[in-house]
Design a protein around this motif. Structure first.
Motif, PDB file in Angstrom:
ATOM      1  N   LEU A  99       0.810  -1.211   0.000  1.00  0.00           N
ATOM      2  CA  LEU A  99       0.000   0.000   0.000  1.00  0.00           C
ATOM      3  C   LEU A  99       0.849   1.268   0.000  1.00  0.00           C
ATOM      4  O   LEU A  99       0.539   2.237  -0.706  1.00  0.00           O
ATOM      5  CB  LEU A  99      -0.933   0.009   1.223  1.00  0.00           C
ATOM      6  N   TYR A 100       1.939   1.288   0.782  1.00  0.00           N
ATOM      7  CA  TYR A 100       2.669   2.541   0.993  1.00  0.00           C
ATOM      8  C   TYR A 100       4.064   2.572   0.379  1.00  0.00           C
ATOM      9  O   TYR A 100       4.636   3.654   0.256  1.00  0.00           O
ATOM     10  CB  TYR A 100       2.770   2.821   2.499  1.00  0.00           C
ATOM     11  N   HIS A 101       4.647   1.427   0.036  1.00  0.00           N
ATOM     12  CA  HIS A 101       5.992   1.368  -0.542  1.00  0.00           C
ATOM     13  C   HIS A 101       6.997   2.192   0.275  1.00  0.00           C
ATOM     14  O   HIS A 101       7.551   3.177  -0.214  1.00  0.00           O
ATOM     15  CB  HIS A 101       5.981   1.846  -1.990  1.00  0.00           C
ATOM     16  N   PRO A 102       7.243   1.862   1.532  1.00  0.00           N
ATOM     17  CA  PRO A 102       8.168   2.653   2.343  1.00  0.00           C
ATOM     18  C   PRO A 102       9.607   2.510   1.859  1.00  0.00           C
ATOM     19  O   PRO A 102      10.033   1.444   1.411  1.00  0.00           O
ATOM     20  CB  PRO A 102       7.990   2.067   3.748  1.00  0.00           C
ATOM     21  N   HIS A 103      10.365   3.609   1.941  1.00  0.00           N
ATOM     22  CA  HIS A 103      11.776   3.627   1.560  1.00  0.00           C
ATOM     23  C   HIS A 103      12.584   4.259   2.686  1.00  0.00           C
ATOM     24  O   HIS A 103      12.114   5.175   3.364  1.00  0.00           O
ATOM     25  CB  HIS A 103      11.991   4.414   0.272  1.00  0.00           C
ATOM     26  N   ARG A 104      13.805   3.769   2.854  1.00  0.00           N
ATOM     27  CA  ARG A 104      14.697   4.354   3.842  1.00  0.00           C
ATOM     28  C   ARG A 104      15.231   5.693   3.329  1.00  0.00           C
ATOM     29  O   ARG A 104      15.218   5.937   2.118  1.00  0.00           O
ATOM     30  CB  ARG A 104      15.855   3.400   4.156  1.00  0.00           C
ATOM     31  N   PRO A 105      15.682   6.585   4.201  1.00  0.00           N
ATOM     32  CA  PRO A 105      16.198   7.879   3.732  1.00  0.00           C
ATOM     33  C   PRO A 105      17.431   7.701   2.863  1.00  0.00           C
ATOM     34  O   PRO A 105      18.154   6.705   2.962  1.00  0.00           O
ATOM     35  CB  PRO A 105      16.515   8.626   5.031  1.00  0.00           C
ATOM     36  N   THR A 151      54.643  14.215  16.586  1.00  0.00           N
ATOM     37  CA  THR A 151      53.953  14.947  15.530  1.00  0.00           C
ATOM     38  C   THR A 151      52.481  15.053  15.866  1.00  0.00           C
ATOM     39  O   THR A 151      51.847  14.061  16.238  1.00  0.00           O
ATOM     40  CB  THR A 151      54.121  14.250  14.171  1.00  0.00           C
ATOM     41  N   ARG A 152      51.957  16.269  15.709  1.00  0.00           N
ATOM     42  CA  ARG A 152      50.539  16.526  15.979  1.00  0.00           C
ATOM     43  C   ARG A 152      49.858  16.996  14.703  1.00  0.00           C
ATOM     44  O   ARG A 152      50.447  17.735  13.908  1.00  0.00           O
ATOM     45  CB  ARG A 152      50.388  17.562  17.093  1.00  0.00           C
ATOM     46  N   LEU A 153      48.601  16.559  14.568  1.00  0.00           N
ATOM     47  CA  LEU A 153      47.796  16.927  13.408  1.00  0.00           C
ATOM     48  C   LEU A 153      46.650  17.811  13.862  1.00  0.00           C
ATOM     49  O   LEU A 153      45.925  17.471  14.792  1.00  0.00           O
ATOM     50  CB  LEU A 153      47.246  15.680  12.705  1.00  0.00           C
ATOM     51  N   THR A 154      46.479  18.929  13.184  1.00  0.00           N
ATOM     52  CA  THR A 154      45.351  19.819  13.418  1.00  0.00           C
ATOM     53  C   THR A 154      44.578  19.941  12.116  1.00  0.00           C
ATOM     54  O   THR A 154      45.161  20.296  11.076  1.00  0.00           O
ATOM     55  CB  THR A 154      45.804  21.202  13.887  1.00  0.00           C
ATOM     56  N   ALA A 155      43.277  19.627  12.154  1.00  0.00           N
ATOM     57  CA  ALA A 155      42.462  19.642  10.941  1.00  0.00           C
ATOM     58  C   ALA A 155      41.111  20.259  11.226  1.00  0.00           C
ATOM     59  O   ALA A 155      40.598  20.196  12.355  1.00  0.00           O
ATOM     60  CB  ALA A 155      42.293  18.230  10.386  1.00  0.00           C
ATOM     61  N   LYS A 156      40.539  20.857  10.190  1.00  0.00           N
ATOM     62  CA  LYS A 156      39.201  21.438  10.252  1.00  0.00           C
ATOM     63  C   LYS A 156      38.544  21.244   8.905  1.00  0.00           C
ATOM     64  O   LYS A 156      39.182  21.467   7.857  1.00  0.00           O
ATOM     65  CB  LYS A 156      39.291  22.931  10.608  1.00  0.00           C
ATOM     66  N   LEU A 157      37.278  20.852   8.881  1.00  0.00           N
ATOM     67  CA  LEU A 157      36.596  20.542   7.624  1.00  0.00           C
ATOM     68  C   LEU A 157      35.233  21.215   7.583  1.00  0.00           C
ATOM     69  O   LEU A 157      34.585  21.410   8.620  1.00  0.00           O
ATOM     70  CB  LEU A 157      36.425  19.035   7.439  1.00  0.00           C
ATOM     71  N   ASN A 158      34.808  21.535   6.368  1.00  0.00           N
ATOM     72  CA  ASN A 158      33.452  22.040   6.103  1.00  0.00           C
ATOM     73  C   ASN A 158      32.719  21.000   5.260  1.00  0.00           C
ATOM     74  O   ASN A 158      33.230  20.566   4.224  1.00  0.00           O
ATOM     75  CB  ASN A 158      33.498  23.381   5.371  1.00  0.00           C
ATOM     76  N   LEU A 159      31.532  20.638   5.692  1.00  0.00           N
ATOM     77  CA  LEU A 159      30.802  19.547   5.049  1.00  0.00           C
ATOM     78  C   LEU A 159      29.359  19.948   4.809  1.00  0.00           C
ATOM     79  O   LEU A 159      28.722  20.580   5.664  1.00  0.00           O
ATOM     80  CB  LEU A 159      30.841  18.293   5.941  1.00  0.00           C
ATOM     81  N   THR A 160      28.849  19.562   3.634  1.00  0.00           N
ATOM     82  CA  THR A 160      27.428  19.742   3.320  1.00  0.00           C
ATOM     83  C   THR A 160      26.899  18.437   2.754  1.00  0.00           C
ATOM     84  O   THR A 160      27.431  17.926   1.760  1.00  0.00           O
ATOM     85  CB  THR A 160      27.213  20.876   2.307  1.00  0.00           C
ATOM     86  N   LEU A 161      25.861  17.912   3.403  1.00  0.00           N
ATOM     87  CA  LEU A 161      25.193  16.684   2.966  1.00  0.00           C
ATOM     88  C   LEU A 161      23.740  16.996   2.642  1.00  0.00           C
ATOM     89  O   LEU A 161      23.162  17.949   3.173  1.00  0.00           O
ATOM     90  CB  LEU A 161      25.240  15.614   4.050  1.00  0.00           C
ATOM     91  N   SER A 162      23.157  16.180   1.794  1.00  0.00           N
ATOM     92  CA  SER A 162      21.721  16.284   1.513  1.00  0.00           C
ATOM     93  C   SER A 162      21.040  15.012   1.981  1.00  0.00           C
ATOM     94  O   SER A 162      21.510  13.904   1.707  1.00  0.00           O
ATOM     95  CB  SER A 162      21.468  16.513   0.019  1.00  0.00           C
ATOM     96  N   ALA A 163      19.958  15.204   2.723  1.00  0.00           N
ATOM     97  CA  ALA A 163      19.163  14.075   3.225  1.00  0.00           C
ATOM     98  C   ALA A 163      17.798  14.119   2.553  1.00  0.00           C
ATOM     99  O   ALA A 163      17.044  15.082   2.734  1.00  0.00           O
ATOM    100  CB  ALA A 163      19.024  14.159   4.733  1.00  0.00           C
ATOM    101  N   LYS A 164      17.495  13.093   1.786  1.00  0.00           N
ATOM    102  CA  LYS A 164      16.242  13.053   1.027  1.00  0.00           C
ATOM    103  C   LYS A 164      15.269  12.074   1.661  1.00  0.00           C
ATOM    104  O   LYS A 164      15.652  10.978   2.066  1.00  0.00           O
ATOM    105  CB  LYS A 164      16.518  12.649  -0.427  1.00  0.00           C
ATOM    106  N   ASN A 165      14.010  12.514   1.721  1.00  0.00           N
ATOM    107  CA  ASN A 165      12.922  11.641   2.160  1.00  0.00           C
ATOM    108  C   ASN A 165      12.151  11.207   0.915  1.00  0.00           C
ATOM    109  O   ASN A 165      11.341  11.948   0.383  1.00  0.00           O
ATOM    110  CB  ASN A 165      12.005  12.380   3.131  1.00  0.00           C
TER     111      ASN A 165
END
Length: 256
Positions: free
Chosen positions: A80-86, A109-123
Motif C-alpha cells: 500500500l505505501y511502498h516505504p523507503h529508507r532515507p 607529531t601533531r595533526l590539526t584539521a578542520k573541515l566544512n561539510l554539506t550533505l543532503s538528506a532526502k525523504n
C-alpha cells in the motif's frame, strides 16, 4: 415259621473281572456358567509427557500463526505505501585547515584539521515524515579521525530534501608512527581518502501513527580530500562518493 431268603439279582463279579461302573444318576445338576464380574470403566488419564507434547504443539502452532499474520500485515503495508529508507549524498566537502607540526623535544607529531561539510538528506516517501534526533558526524582518513561534530535534530517532510551543513571545530591529536606514515603516503599522491560516518536515531510518522525510535548509520565513501595550499581551500572530489544507510532495529537484546 421260617424266613425265606431271596437270591440277589445283582450279579456277583467273577474273579479277575473289572468292577462294574456305577449307574448314572437320575438327578444330574444342570450346567450353570460362573457369572462374570462387571468391568469398571475408568476415565483415561493424560500422562505428563503427553501434556507437555500438547502444550508444545499448541505453542508452536500459535507462534507460527502469529508470524504468518505479521508477515501478511507487513506485505500488505508495503504494497500500500511502498516505504523507503532515507537517502543521503555528499554535496560538498572542504579541508579548510590541515597542519602537521613536530615537537623537537620528544620528536612527536601533531595533526590539526578542520573541515566544512554539506550533505543532503532526502525523504523519498510520499506519506511518511522523518524525525531525526541530533546527528553525530565523524570524518576519518583510514583509521585516523580528522574531525567530528554534531548536527541538531530536524524533521524531513515527505518528498523533501534537507541540507546538513556543518563546520567542524579544529581538532588536534598526537599521531603515532603508523598514522603519520599513512598520511604522508596519501599526501604524496595528492590528497586524503575521506570517509564520513553519521549516527542518529529516527522516528517515522504518518498521520497519528508513529514508530518507536530506531538507530541508523550513514557511511559515505569514495571522497578524495585535497589539503589546502596556503590560504587557498580546494573542494574535495565527490563525484564517486556513495552513501549507504543501515537501519539499526533493536528487538529485545539484539540489534540488526
Amino acid at each position: 415259621m421260617s424266613d425265606r431268603v431271596y437270591p440277589s439279582t445283582k450279579p456277583k463279579p467273577t474273579a479277575g473281572a473289572p468292577p462294574l461302573p456305577n449307574p448314572p444318576s437320575k438327578f444330574r445338576q444342570p450346567y450353570r456358567p460362573t457369572p462374570r464380574q462387571p468391568v469398571k470403566k475408568t476415565k483415561p488419564q493424560l500422562s505428563c509427557r503427553r501434556c507437555c507434547c500438547l502444550v508444545c504443539f499448541w505453542s508452536i502452532l500459535l507462534l507460527t500463526l502469529t508470524l504468518l499474520a505479521a508477515a501478511i500485515a507487513a506485505a500488505a503495508f508495503y504494497a500500500l505505501y511502498h516505504p523507503h529508507r532515507p537517502a543521503f549524498s555528499v554535496t560538498s566537502l572542504k579541508i579548510s585547515a590541515f597542519n602537521l607540526s613536530t615537537t623537537p623535544a620528544d620528536d612527536s607529531t601533531r595533526l590539526t584539521a578542520k573541515l566544512n561539510l554539506t550533505l543532503s538528506a532526502k525523504n523519498p516517501n510520499k506519506k511518511f515524515l522523518f524525525s531525526y534526533a541530533p546527528i553525530s558526524i565523524s570524518l576519518q582518513s583510514d583509521s585516523i579521525t580528522l574531525a567530528n561534530n554534531t548536527y541538531p535534530a530536524f524533521n524531513s517532510s515527505p518528498s523533501a530534501i534537507s541540507l546538513i551543513h556543518t563546520s567542524t571545530p579544529p581538532r588536534t591529536q598526537l599521531l603515532d608512527a603508523d598514522s603519520l606514515n599513512s598520511i604522508k603516503s596519501h599526501l604524496r599522491r595528492g590528497g586524503l581518502p575521506i570517509r564520513i560516518l553519521l549516527d542518529t536515531t529516527l522516528i517515522v510518522r504518518m498521520d497519528n501513527i508513529k514508530t518507536k525510535r530506531f538507530g541508523i548509520r550513514v557511511t559515505c565513501d569514495g571522497i578524495h580530500g585535497i589539503v589546502p595550499k596556503g590560504k587557498t581551500v580546494i573542494p574535495a572530489k565527490t563525484t564517486d562518493a556513495q552513501c549507504e544507510v543501515d537501519l539499526r532495529i533493536k528487538i529485545l537484546k539484539w540489534t540488526f
